[in-house]
Design a protein around this motif. Structure first.
Motif, PDB file in Angstrom:
ATOM      1  N   ALA A   1      19.891 -53.992 -56.827  1.00  0.00           N
ATOM      2  CA  ALA A   1      20.626 -53.754 -58.139  1.00  0.00           C
ATOM      3  C   ALA A   1      21.948 -53.125 -58.329  1.00  0.00           C
ATOM      4  O   ALA A   1      22.165 -52.274 -58.583  1.00  0.00           O
ATOM      5  N   ASN A   2      22.088 -52.845 -56.480  1.00  0.00           N
ATOM      6  CA  ASN A   2      23.225 -51.722 -56.288  1.00  0.00           C
ATOM      7  C   ASN A   2      24.656 -52.328 -56.787  1.00  0.00           C
ATOM      8  O   ASN A   2      25.204 -53.602 -56.381  1.00  0.00           O
ATOM      9  N   HIS A   3      25.435 -52.101 -57.202  1.00  0.00           N
ATOM     10  CA  HIS A   3      26.497 -52.615 -57.720  1.00  0.00           C
ATOM     11  C   HIS A   3      27.571 -52.123 -57.251  1.00  0.00           C
ATOM     12  O   HIS A   3      27.924 -50.490 -56.999  1.00  0.00           O
ATOM     13  N   ARG A   4      28.826 -52.635 -57.138  1.00  0.00           N
ATOM     14  CA  ARG A   4      30.599 -52.490 -57.161  1.00  0.00           C
ATOM     15  C   ARG A   4      31.313 -52.678 -58.077  1.00  0.00           C
ATOM     16  O   ARG A   4      31.804 -54.004 -58.350  1.00  0.00           O
ATOM     17  N   ASN A   5      32.135 -51.842 -58.929  1.00  0.00           N
ATOM     18  CA  ASN A   5      32.711 -52.614 -59.746  1.00  0.00           C
ATOM     19  C   ASN A   5      34.589 -52.629 -58.764  1.00  0.00           C
ATOM     20  O   ASN A   5      34.760 -52.454 -57.424  1.00  0.00           O
ATOM     21  N   ALA A   6      35.367 -53.647 -59.628  1.00  0.00           N
ATOM     22  CA  ALA A   6      36.919 -53.401 -59.330  1.00  0.00           C
ATOM     23  C   ALA A   6      37.733 -52.590 -58.290  1.00  0.00           C
ATOM     24  O   ALA A   6      38.401 -52.857 -57.697  1.00  0.00           O
ATOM     25  N   ALA A   7      37.320 -50.504 -59.066  1.00  0.00           N
ATOM     26  CA  ALA A   7      38.209 -50.167 -58.299  1.00  0.00           C
ATOM     27  C   ALA A   7      37.532 -50.036 -56.730  1.00  0.00           C
ATOM     28  O   ALA A   7      37.572 -48.672 -55.811  1.00  0.00           O
ATOM     29  N   GLY A   8      36.596 -50.396 -56.807  1.00  0.00           N
ATOM     30  CA  GLY A   8      35.534 -49.979 -55.461  1.00  0.00           C
ATOM     31  C   GLY A   8      34.193 -48.412 -55.425  1.00  0.00           C
ATOM     32  O   GLY A   8      33.708 -48.637 -54.779  1.00  0.00           O
ATOM     33  N   ASP A   9      34.056 -48.262 -56.654  1.00  0.00           N
ATOM     34  CA  ASP A   9      33.253 -47.335 -56.698  1.00  0.00           C
ATOM     35  C   ASP A   9      31.779 -48.099 -56.416  1.00  0.00           C
ATOM     36  O   ASP A   9      31.508 -49.310 -57.509  1.00  0.00           O
ATOM     37  N   ILE A  10      30.924 -47.911 -55.687  1.00  0.00           N
ATOM     38  CA  ILE A  10      29.265 -48.785 -55.625  1.00  0.00           C
ATOM     39  C   ILE A  10      28.595 -47.550 -56.462  1.00  0.00           C
ATOM     40  O   ILE A  10      28.561 -46.213 -56.372  1.00  0.00           O
ATOM     41  N   GLY A  11      27.743 -47.994 -57.076  1.00  0.00           N
ATOM     42  CA  GLY A  11      26.467 -47.388 -57.978  1.00  0.00           C
ATOM     43  C   GLY A  11      25.315 -47.618 -57.237  1.00  0.00           C
ATOM     44  O   GLY A  11      25.286 -49.020 -56.994  1.00  0.00           O
ATOM     45  N   PHE A  12      24.450 -47.047 -56.674  1.00  0.00           N
ATOM     46  CA  PHE A  12      23.669 -47.139 -55.510  1.00  0.00           C
ATOM     47  C   PHE A  12      22.458 -46.938 -57.368  1.00  0.00           C
ATOM     48  O   PHE A  12      22.232 -46.157 -57.612  1.00  0.00           O
ATOM     49  N   GLU A  13      21.188 -47.610 -56.907  1.00  0.00           N
ATOM     50  CA  GLU A  13      20.447 -47.326 -58.088  1.00  0.00           C
ATOM     51  C   GLU A  13      19.149 -46.942 -57.011  1.00  0.00           C
ATOM     52  O   GLU A  13      19.025 -46.704 -55.709  1.00  0.00           O
TER      53      GLU A  13
END
Length: 187
Positions: free
Chosen positions: A119-131
């Motif tokens: 469920a972890n994602h990375r946006n177009a700016a390179g910011d990583i979101g960890f669940e």
């Protein structure tokens, strides 16, 4: 410091605490307990499944975990990558996947190369979101993986019995014995 002095008393002189105060107190007490015992909120939530209590045998817990899994195997993590998110591709969002070279299988469609989705994602700016509920896989480490299937993909987070091989030796012996018995029925 937590102030336990009641602000109001009932007619008999007993202290009365507001519902909000009690909720905050219970939450803080649970957090202190979790820190003191080395467990966490996710541990408490994930361990609420039937058969996972301290008095359940390892065999019964493993049988239940296998019955509720789409795949059970061990292998080494070869890569952690980001691929275009199928449901958010137009926004540039990418999903984290974990590539595993599988060694042994106890359940599921055997394959040498397995992709686990997270469920972890990375946006177009390179910011990583960890669940918080995602398992912290590391490249080069070996794991015993209990994966579930969702939307045609395999997932294995901290709410499964997934663990490093070093912590799974007894469990692997149980899996081998259960496989030799020829069944994964509910305990």
């Amino acid at each position: 410091m937590l102030d336990l002095t009641p602000k109001v008393s009932d007619p008999q002189g007993f202290p009365r605490f507001s519902r909000g105060f009690m909720m905050r107190f219970v939450f803080k007490a649970a957090a202190v307990f979790a820190l003191a015992t080395g467990s966490g909120v996710a541990d408490a939530a994930c361990n609420a499944m039937p058969g996972s209590g301290e008095f359940a045998s390892l065999k019964s817990v493993v049988k239940l975990a296998v019955a509720s899994s789409a795949a059970v195997f061990n292998g080494i993590v070869t890569a952690i990558e980001y691929i275009p998110a199928q449901d958010h591709a137009e926004s540039g969002l990418e999903s984290q996947v974990v590539r595993v070279a599988a060694h042994s299988w106890w359940k599921g469609v055997e394959s040498r190369d397995v992709t686990l989705y997270t469920a972890n994602h990375r946006n177009a700016a390179g910011d990583i979101g960890f669940e918080a509920h995602e398992y912290p896989y590391e490249v080069g480490k070996s794991y015993l993986i209990y994966a579930y299937e969702s939307r045609g993909h395999l997932f294995a987070n901290i709410c499964t019995r997934t663990r490093t091989i070093g912590k799974a030796n007894d469990e692997i012996l149980v899996l081998d014995a259960l496989k030799a018995e020829g069944g994964w029925s509910q305990p």
